[in-house]
Design an enzyme around this catalytic site. Structure first.
Site, mmCIF file in Angstrom:
data_model
loop_
_atom_site.group_PDB
_atom_site.id
_atom_site.type_symbol
_atom_site.label_atom_id
_atom_site.label_comp_id
_atom_site.label_asym_id
_atom_site.label_seq_id
_atom_site.Cartn_x
_atom_site.Cartn_y
_atom_site.Cartn_z
ATOM 1 N N LYS A 203 0.786 -1.431 -0.006
ATOM 2 C CA LYS A 203 -0.159 0.191 -0.108
ATOM 3 C C LYS A 203 0.695 0.918 -0.401
ATOM 4 O O LYS A 203 1.267 1.102 0.545
ATOM 5 C CB LYS A 203 -1.387 -0.242 1.497
ATOM 6 C CG LYS A 203 -1.454 1.293 1.361
ATOM 7 C CD LYS A 203 -2.666 0.834 2.618
ATOM 8 C CE LYS A 203 -3.394 2.456 3.767
ATOM 9 N NZ LYS A 203 -3.973 1.843 4.480
HETATM 10 C C1 R5P Z 1 -1.231 3.666 7.657
HETATM 11 O O1 R5P Z 1 -1.233 4.367 8.567
HETATM 12 C C2 R5P Z 1 -3.019 2.963 8.284
HETATM 13 O O2 R5P Z 1 -3.519 2.421 7.766
HETATM 14 C C3 R5P Z 1 -3.650 4.560 7.802
HETATM 15 O O3 R5P Z 1 -5.404 4.168 9.360
HETATM 16 C C4 R5P Z 1 -4.609 3.737 7.025
HETATM 17 O O4 R5P Z 1 -4.099 3.773 6.664
HETATM 18 C C5 R5P Z 1 -5.193 5.406 7.133
HETATM 19 O O5 R5P Z 1 -6.197 5.719 6.274
HETATM 20 P P1 R5P Z 1 -6.045 6.860 4.786
HETATM 21 O O6 R5P Z 1 -5.182 7.766 4.787
HETATM 22 O O7 R5P Z 1 -6.689 6.589 3.838
HETATM 23 O O8 R5P Z 1 -6.954 7.673 6.161
#
Ligand code: R5P
Length: 295
Positions: A203
């Site tokens: 990711k």
């Molecule tokens: C990464 O730091 C963690 O998995 C986060 O909780 C997640 O990736 C955050 O998702 P977003 O940036 O789309 O809110």
């Protein structure tokens, strides 16, 4: 000791020549075992090769994030709209009904809070517990360039080894520090390291310049991280550009659950990811669904 890559010769990523995927629909996964492929097929739709993962694991280091204060009330009703859910075992066991028939991507690292050095993570879930929860994948942060870079890489290789033992794929998340440059050169390095050291999926963040070189030089599927809340059109455009740039899906959190209409937003994101809908059309869909109020 090999020298750093200082040659002046231009790198050749062959962005327009997709990696072949013999034996399976996902890149880099053709030679994995049946169980691993089966779990990946639950996360990625075999018909489109893509996924819309909903990330709600933010609380593992930052507590009750805006939009996630009451996951039982705000997020559980959203789950049927996602292809997979990325979350912690605490939330899974306390508020997610065990009747949910969605693949779980289990947050398996943690330690420091937002008050401390975030790269100082450890593994936080045993593989036996991941199996007990019937997860489809395990995941952790990898802090390339961070203070505890080496430890986070070691965490990842341990998780990969445990996952391989039982056919559970690992999603490596390329974490970025506040002071780190977010460009294609950095993410090529981080994503490639994760894949070379065994992660079956990565990711990473979208960058407007050269995103396709990140996906082309990473031999496993990349899902785009969402990042901080953006206006809906910008978020849909970012998702569209990432998919067109070779991403195998998105793993979005705040841009979905902090939207005024989260169900309308995730539905619009799905159209972009699975059907290549143009961002403007997806925005029109978002507003139409939002105005209907039932989404
Ligand atoms: C990464 O730091 C963690 O998995 C986060 O909780 C997640 O990736 C955050 O998702 P977003 O940036 O789309 O809110």
């Amino acid at each position: 000791m090999p020298e750093a890559d200082t040659t002046k010769k231009a790198k050749q990523y062959h962005e327009n020549t997709p990696q072949e995927t013999p034996g399976f629909f996902l890149k880099g996964a053709g030679q994995l075992d049946w169980g691993m492929k089966n779990r990946l097929s639950r996360i990625f739709n075999p018909e489109t090769g893509k996924t819309v993962m909903l990330a709600i694991d933010h609380g593992y280091f930052q507590g009750p994030t805006t939009g996630l204060e009451r996951i039982d009330l705000n997020i559980v009703p959203l789950m049927p709209y996602a292809d997979a859910i990325m979350l912690t075992r605490g939330i899974l066991r306390t508020v997610v009904p065990s009747t949910l028939n969605k693949p779980i991507v289990m947050r398996s690292s943690g330690g420091p809070s937002i008050l401390k050095e975030l790269s100082n993570e450890h593994l936080t879930v045993d593989i036996e517990d991941a199996i007990r929860m019937n997860v489809a994948a395990i995941t952790l942060q990898v802090f390339v360039g961070g203070e505890y870079e080496s430890r986070s890489i070691r965490n990842m290789t341990r998780l990969v080894d445990m996952g391989l033992r039982y056919g559970i794929p690992t999603l490596a998340v390329t974490a970025v520090g506040k002071e780190m440059v977010r460009d294609a050169k950095y993410f090529r390095l981080a994503c490639r390291m994760c894949a070379e050291l065994g992660a079956q999926m990565v990711k990473t963040y979208y960058v407007p310049e050269g995103f396709e070189t990140i996906t082309a030089s990473c031999p496993v599927p990349i899902v785009m991280a969402g990042g901080k809340k953006l206006p809906e059109l910008e978020a849909l455009t970012m998702a569209y550009n990432a998919i067109q740039g070779g991403a195998s899906g998105v793993d979005m959190g705040r841009n979905i659950f902090q939207s005024d209409a989260p169900r309308a937003m995730i539905t619009a994101v799905r159209k972009v990811v699975h059907e290549n809908m143009k961002p403007k059309d997806a925005l029109d869909l978002f507003y139409a669904l939002k105005n209907k109020k039932d989404l």
